[in-house]
Design an enzyme around this catalytic site. Structure first.
Site, PDB file in Angstrom:
ATOM      1  N   ASN B  69       7.321  96.074 -15.165  1.00  0.00           N
ATOM      2  CA  ASN B  69       6.071  95.525 -15.683  1.00  0.00           C
ATOM      3  C   ASN B  69       5.060  96.622 -15.888  1.00  0.00           C
ATOM      4  O   ASN B  69       5.091  97.650 -15.202  1.00  0.00           O
ATOM      5  CB  ASN B  69       5.509  94.456 -14.743  1.00  0.00           C
ATOM      6  CG  ASN B  69       4.610  95.048 -13.678  1.00  0.00           C
ATOM      7  OD1 ASN B  69       3.437  95.348 -13.939  1.00  0.00           O
ATOM      8  ND2 ASN B  69       5.141  95.265 -12.492  1.00  0.00           N
ATOM      9  N   CYS B 130      -0.711 101.995  -8.040  1.00  0.00           N
ATOM     10  CA  CYS B 130      -0.337 101.295  -9.268  1.00  0.00           C
ATOM     11  C   CYS B 130       0.165 102.310 -10.300  1.00  0.00           C
ATOM     12  O   CYS B 130      -0.555 103.240 -10.655  1.00  0.00           O
ATOM     13  CB  CYS B 130      -1.518 100.528  -9.854  1.00  0.00           C
ATOM     14  SG  CYS B 130      -1.073  99.717 -11.408  1.00  0.00           S
ATOM     15  N   ASN B 192       5.046  99.805  -3.242  1.00  0.00           N
ATOM     16  CA  ASN B 192       4.677  99.403  -4.600  1.00  0.00           C
ATOM     17  C   ASN B 192       5.915  99.619  -5.489  1.00  0.00           C
ATOM     18  O   ASN B 192       6.969 100.017  -5.009  1.00  0.00           O
ATOM     19  CB  ASN B 192       3.478 100.220  -5.093  1.00  0.00           C
ATOM     20  CG  ASN B 192       2.662  99.457  -6.140  1.00  0.00           C
ATOM     21  OD1 ASN B 192       3.227  98.799  -7.012  1.00  0.00           O
ATOM     22  ND2 ASN B 192       1.355  99.530  -6.057  1.00  0.00           N
ATOM     23  N   GLY B 244      11.613  93.432  -3.514  1.00  0.00           N
ATOM     24  CA  GLY B 244      12.830  92.688  -3.834  1.00  0.00           C
ATOM     25  C   GLY B 244      13.228  91.610  -2.860  1.00  0.00           C
ATOM     26  O   GLY B 244      14.369  91.151  -2.873  1.00  0.00           O
ATOM     27  N   THR B 266       8.315  89.465  -6.831  1.00  0.00           N
ATOM     28  CA  THR B 266       8.993  89.051  -8.057  1.00  0.00           C
ATOM     29  C   THR B 266       9.769  87.741  -7.886  1.00  0.00           C
ATOM     30  O   THR B 266       9.876  86.953  -8.825  1.00  0.00           O
ATOM     31  CB  THR B 266       9.933  90.190  -8.500  1.00  0.00           C
ATOM     32  OG1 THR B 266       9.133  91.362  -8.692  1.00  0.00           O
ATOM     33  CG2 THR B 266      10.654  89.866  -9.795  1.00  0.00           C
TER      34      THR B 266
END
Lengths: 291, 303
Positions: B69, B130, B192, B244, B266
């Protein structure tokens, strides 16, 4: 409240070159469903491919509690869906998103679909028929066998015109060109459309020139489907639209709408809206397609 | 009686399950599917001082057992978050962790002050990792001195628990972890996303609008478990583990590696009830294995 859980596949059959029709028995979802909304479907129980696939509602059968999904096999996920047998269990979420709304002023409308974008228009066509609104359906595809559902539409007794790239059915050329020609003759007062972005972009050029207002249903790569991840956004005219005169090198935001110094230019301020939860249906005057 | 409650650097959670920032919106998006009162904490979307539009589309690409993403921290800004989202979140009996990001240490200082003064914020998760924004973000998180400076500034401006969210895109994450620990962090969020990319071979162009993006999902889980294992043994701070997690078994791996709490990210997109399934599964595991306090499991794989 959207449903999320397991449902039974009642029918899953090939209906076009790469097209399948899946009917799913899911009364809790069906009773809430409205034209233009979509469902988010898991293709299997494994982790790869990972994401759900957003599929628009192609049919809503309130009486039997079933929905129909018309989809094109484009990758591994949709191929797995196509392999699901009758009686299989499918993990489904929905109905999601904001669908079509029929404005009171609409009395004579165009319903325009391109490619697999015709899928969500069928429940709308039925609703328009229910409200006795005059409608002309214009479908675009690459050739005759890629035009899906004309028989089904004809059985509803609505006017259908097709445009194909090779002229094997109806008008030879883009459906947007056909719309341009038919607008002058039929003089619709509103339109609804769904299709790939390049088609919608060309369509909005035609409708804006004619002063025709309407609604478009957008397609975008989706993550969560519920407005959380912000992956499936589209550019829309900002609610607080600013007209920015440049010349001072002013940067409208940290990203793209940078106005070079020395040029006099007016830009439309935009904001990203979520296709999954603010849409997928947007007002035609609202969306901005990049050049 | 089973005790699921944990203390994450001063943040009291009734169970170890929270949401990974950016995967759960600001709460209401998943309220139709999840009883928000059952979560150990709600971690909201990354918030910045000013509203941000985010990156150009496409912002998401599917990869083997994962996604890339490049959202780019699209958010309405801290003032709108305080005015619109916090009143909604206050209705729930669940602590709120606000993920914060900035372009400069001044940004981090100001957003910290505003959120500390607001009613309903329980902890700050400082995003110095990020991968999808040009300024700030990972630039802070991949340099030990810069990472420590951001945490020091946040620490000086708040009494709330400070959780430093670290980037895995570094040579030695334990060095950064030690740095932010010294700078006053109360806990660490690991990890992250991993920087990655995908190319469309038909168009011969990158798939993502921002070219590169952050990889998340089951594909990265072994990397995340390894990092939690390493950092837990190098630093004394409690760890919020993520990367995950889709099932309780996944979550337990993180806890056994040394995480005090875990975040589901996710997996929410795949299974909107993933947080609840994980929570129920942890409780079942504890019951089946005679574990009375979830704390007994933290780091048990190496202790």
């Amino acid at each position: 409240m959207p449903y999320s859980g397991i449902a039974e596949v009642v029918v899953n059959k090939k209906v076009g070159p790469e097209h399948f029709l899946m009917r799913v028995l899911v009364p809790e979802l069906t009773k809430e469903a409205k034209p233009g909304q979509f469902v988010h479907v898991r293709c299997h129980g494994e982790m790869d491919p990972l994401l759900r696939r957003p599929l628009s509602l192609h049919g809503i059968d309130y009486e039997h509690g079933t929905i129909s999904l018309l989809y094109q096999v484009v990758g591994r996920g949709t191929r797995l869906l196509a392999e699901m047998p009758t009686g299989a269990e499918v993990d489904i979420m929905g109905p999601l998103g904001r669908g079509f709304t029929i404005p009171e002023k609409a009395q004579n409308v165009f319903v325009i679909g391109g490619g697999i974008g015709v899928a969500p228009l069928f429940p709308l066509v039925q609703a328009l028929k229910h409200y006795k609104i005059e409608q002309t359906i214009l479908l675009g595809a690459r050739s005759a066998d890629w035009v899906i559902g004309t028989g089904q539409l004809a059985s509803l007794g609505v006017k259908v015109e097709a445009a194909t790239d090779d002229g094997s059915l109806g008008y030879k050329g883009f459906v947007t060109d056909l719309v341009g020609k038919r607008i002058k003759v039929i003089k619709p007062d509103y339109f609804f459309a769904c299709g790939p972005n390049p088609m919608l972009k060309a369509l909005l050029e035609v409708t804006r020139k004619s002063g025709l207002d309407g609604q478009v249903s957008l397609e975008e790569r989706m993550g969560c489907g519920v407005g959380a991840c912000l992956a499936c956004v589209c550019k829309t005219v900002a609610s607080s639209e600013l007209l920015v005169a440049s010349g001072n090198g002013k940067t409208v935001d940290s990203g793209e709408w940078r106005v070079g110094s020395g040029t006099e230019k007016t830009v439309r301020e935009f904001e990203y809206k979520k296709v999954c939860s603010d849409g997928p249906v947007f007002g035609a005057g609202e969306v901005i397609f990049d050049d | 009686m089973i005790n699921l409650a944990v203390d994450l650097g001063g943040l009291k959670m009734k169970n170890p399950v929270t949401t990974a920032s950016g995967t759960f919106g600001f709460g209401p998006e998943y309220a139709p599917y999840v009883d928000l009162n059952r979560l150990g904490a709600i971690t909201v979307k990354g918030t910045t001082l000013e509203p941000r539009k985010g990156n150009a589309t496409p912002r998401i690409a599917e990869t083997p057992a994962g996604i890339l993403n490049c959202i780019g921290l699209q958010n309405p800004g801290v003032d709108e978050f305080i005015a619109k989202s916090l009143p909604y979140l206050r209705k729930y009996d669940t602590p709120v962790i606000v993920n914060i990001a900035g372009n400069s240490t001044d940004d981090y200082a100001e957003i910290t002050r505003r959120l500390t003064a607001a009613d309903g914020v329980s902890a700050l998760e400082v995003n110095i990792s990020c991968p999808n924004v040009k300024q700030g973000g990972m630039v802070f998180g991949t340099n030990c001195a810069a990472a420590s400076e951001v945490i020091r500034v946040v620490r000086q401006n708040t009494t709330l628990p400070v959780i430093a969210k670290l980037s895995p895109n570094v040579t030695d994450i334990t060095e950064i972890a030690c740095g932010v620990a010294d700078a006053g962090a109360d806990a660490l969020a690991l990890i992250n996303t991993l920087l990655g990319m995908k190319i469309d071979i038909k168009a011969r162009k990158p798939v993502l609008g921002n070219i590169m993006g952050g990889l998340s999902g089951p594909a990265i889980r072994p990397v995340a478990v390894r990092i939690v294992w390493q950092v837990a043994q190098a630093v004394k701070l409690p760890i919020l583990g993520m990367g995950g997690i889709t099932t309780a078994e996944d979550a337990l791996e993180f806890i056994l590696a040394g995480a005090t709490a875990i975040a589901v990210g996710t997996a929410n997109f795949v299974n909107p009830r993933a947080t609840m399934d994980v929570l129920d599964g942890i409780e079942r595991y504890m019951r089946d294995n005679g574990v009375k306090d979830v704390g007994e499991l933290v780091g048990a794989a190496w202790q």
